[in-house]
Design a protein around this motif. Structure first.
Motif, PDB file in Angstrom:
ATOM      1  N   ARG A 246       0.798  -1.179  -0.164  1.00  0.00           N
ATOM      2  CA  ARG A 246      -0.092   0.043  -0.091  1.00  0.00           C
ATOM      3  C   ARG A 246       0.736   1.131  -0.076  1.00  0.00           C
ATOM      4  O   ARG A 246       0.418   2.345  -0.207  1.00  0.00           O
TER       5      ARG A 246
ATOM      6  N   TYR B 115      -5.469   9.954   3.375  1.00  0.00           N
ATOM      7  CA  TYR B 115      -4.784   8.957   2.627  1.00  0.00           C
ATOM      8  C   TYR B 115      -3.747   8.203   3.826  1.00  0.00           C
ATOM      9  O   TYR B 115      -4.152   6.948   3.659  1.00  0.00           O
TER      10      TYR B 115
ATOM     11  N   ARG C 235      -5.589   4.309   4.715  1.00  0.00           N
ATOM     12  CA  ARG C 235      -4.606   3.066   4.016  1.00  0.00           C
ATOM     13  C   ARG C 235      -4.199   2.252   5.323  1.00  0.00           C
ATOM     14  O   ARG C 235      -3.979   0.977   5.234  1.00  0.00           O
TER      15      ARG C 235
ATOM     16  N   GLY D 153      -8.147   1.249   7.001  1.00  0.00           N
ATOM     17  CA  GLY D 153      -9.248   0.595   6.024  1.00  0.00           C
ATOM     18  C   GLY D 153     -10.364   0.759   6.621  1.00  0.00           C
ATOM     19  O   GLY D 153     -11.049   1.661   7.084  1.00  0.00           O
TER      20      GLY D 153
ATOM     21  N   LYS E 148     -16.155   1.377   2.832  1.00  0.00           N
ATOM     22  CA  LYS E 148     -15.930   2.242   1.731  1.00  0.00           C
ATOM     23  C   LYS E 148     -16.907   3.366   1.978  1.00  0.00           C
ATOM     24  O   LYS E 148     -17.948   3.160   2.064  1.00  0.00           O
TER      25      LYS E 148
ATOM     26  N   PRO F  29     -18.289   3.350  -2.669  1.00  0.00           N
ATOM     27  CA  PRO F  29     -17.407   2.322  -3.534  1.00  0.00           C
ATOM     28  C   PRO F  29     -17.725   2.471  -5.110  1.00  0.00           C
ATOM     29  O   PRO F  29     -16.949   2.123  -5.922  1.00  0.00           O
TER      30      PRO F  29
ATOM     31  N   SER G 150     -15.714   6.163  -6.069  1.00  0.00           N
ATOM     32  CA  SER G 150     -14.288   6.017  -5.583  1.00  0.00           C
ATOM     33  C   SER G 150     -13.914   4.923  -4.768  1.00  0.00           C
ATOM     34  O   SER G 150     -14.207   4.981  -3.517  1.00  0.00           O
TER      35      SER G 150
ATOM     36  N   LYS H 297     -11.353   3.363  -3.455  1.00  0.00           N
ATOM     37  CA  LYS H 297     -10.486   3.260  -2.405  1.00  0.00           C
ATOM     38  C   LYS H 297     -10.660   4.226  -1.262  1.00  0.00           C
ATOM     39  O   LYS H 297      -9.980   4.090  -0.232  1.00  0.00           O
ATOM     40  N   LYS H 298     -11.612   5.131  -1.384  1.00  0.00           N
ATOM     41  CA  LYS H 298     -11.944   6.040  -0.235  1.00  0.00           C
ATOM     42  C   LYS H 298     -12.823   5.430   0.853  1.00  0.00           C
ATOM     43  O   LYS H 298     -13.725   4.655   0.738  1.00  0.00           O
ATOM     44  N   THR H 299     -12.281   5.399   2.063  1.00  0.00           N
ATOM     45  CA  THR H 299     -12.800   4.751   3.255  1.00  0.00           C
ATOM     46  C   THR H 299     -13.476   5.775   4.213  1.00  0.00           C
ATOM     47  O   THR H 299     -13.095   6.937   4.163  1.00  0.00           O
TER      48      THR H 299
ATOM     49  N   SER I  68     -12.840  11.649  -9.512  1.00  0.00           N
ATOM     50  CA  SER I  68     -12.908  10.209  -9.667  1.00  0.00           C
ATOM     51  C   SER I  68     -13.751   9.483 -10.464  1.00  0.00           C
ATOM     52  O   SER I  68     -13.668   8.657 -11.252  1.00  0.00           O
TER      53      SER I  68
ATOM     54  N   LYS J 226      -7.039   6.053 -15.577  1.00  0.00           N
ATOM     55  CA  LYS J 226      -6.588   5.668 -13.992  1.00  0.00           C
ATOM     56  C   LYS J 226      -6.214   7.112 -13.562  1.00  0.00           C
ATOM     57  O   LYS J 226      -6.480   7.568 -12.447  1.00  0.00           O
TER      58      LYS J 226
END
Length: 267
Positions: free
Chosen positions: A10, A151, A155, A158, A161, A164, A167, A169-171, A218, A227
């Motif tokens: 990560r 960030y 990471r 976790g 989401k 989801p 985006s 990756k965003k939690t 996003s 990407k």
């Protein structure tokens, strides 16, 4: 067997992100402190590049048109920064309309994002001119804190989401950490400015606006199946990828100006 520890992978891009981020921060802070034409031209350059990246996400096979539209943005904003602000809407509509007419698909997408990018870039310049470097640094620090703490916490911790479908990756942990860190930035500014306590919740609202800017970009990238907006900045993608949160915060401040008639920013 997994022990539930964070995946070391990560953090693979962390060094590159830090070096690139530090370089951008140094340039940005220097321009903000000096102000005047230096900050104006930096804002014009970044805004024009982001409109080019927007075009390239939609029609990458026609780069020349994107470059011409970016040049148009630079010309319009360069003129607006020294001319009557009442002509704002008229001239800022030129590139969004031309781009939408030329495109065969995603016309509304280009129009709305191109207009929003220009308004946000112009808003940052006006904010610097009317309120000085300190409060522009406050706005940027809120965005940076939101991004950095979101960030790292996202990471490291976790969890569920945030959105989801748009985006992945965003939690929620990272999102909440962004709000909290922004509020702390606001509280710190209470200690050496004459701002009222409202600066704390306004900072948190700016954080949310910043996150919405990030999510909007996003969503655009997912729609365009890319990407990154470009590969201009190692570890960060393009300028649009790096400044999407700042765009959201700037547009939020302009909206506030419309509602409460902040002197010098309302239009």
């Amino acid at each position: 067997m997994s022990l539930g520890l964070p995946d070391p992978g990560r953090w693979d891009d962390l060094t590159v992100r830090l070096v690139s981020g530090a370089a951008m921060a140094a340039i940005g802070i220097a321009a903000i402190l000096v102000g005047g034409v230096w900050f104006q031209m930096l804002a014009v350059f970044v805004t024009a590049i982001m409109v080019w990246e927007l075009w390239m996400m939609i029609r990458p096979e026609v780069p020349t048109t994107g470059a011409l539209l970016a040049a148009g943005v630079a010309s319009v904003l360069s003129g607006l920064l020294v001319s009557d602000r009442t002509m704002l809407w008229v001239f800022m509509l030129i590139v969004p309309i031309v781009g939408a007419v030329v495109l065969k698909t995603e016309r509304k997408t280009f129009f709305l994002f191109a207009l929003g990018i220009q308004l946000a870039g112009w808003g940052l310049v006006v904010f610097r001119e009317d309120y000085g470097p300190l409060w522009l640094l406050w706005l940027i620090l809120v965005v940076v804190a939101t991004d950095v703490f979101g960030y790292f916490v996202g990471r490291a911790v976790g969890g569920p989401k945030f959105w989801p479908a748009v985006s992945p990756k965003k939690t929620w942990s990272g999102t909440a950490a962004g709000w909290a860190s922004a509020a702390v930035v606001g509280a710190l500014f209470l200690t050496f400015t004459d701002a009222g306590f409202d600066i704390v919740w306004i900072s948190a609202m700016l954080s949310l606006a910043s996150q919405m800017g990030d999510i909007a970009e996003s969503a655009l990238k997912r729609r365009m199946h890319v990407k990154d907006s470009s590969a201009l900045i190692p570890g960060h993608g393009g300028l649009f990828d790096r400044f999407d949160g700042l765009l959201g915060a700037s547009l939020f401040m302009l909206f506030v100006a419309l509602v409460v008639d902040v002197p010098g920013v309302a239009f």
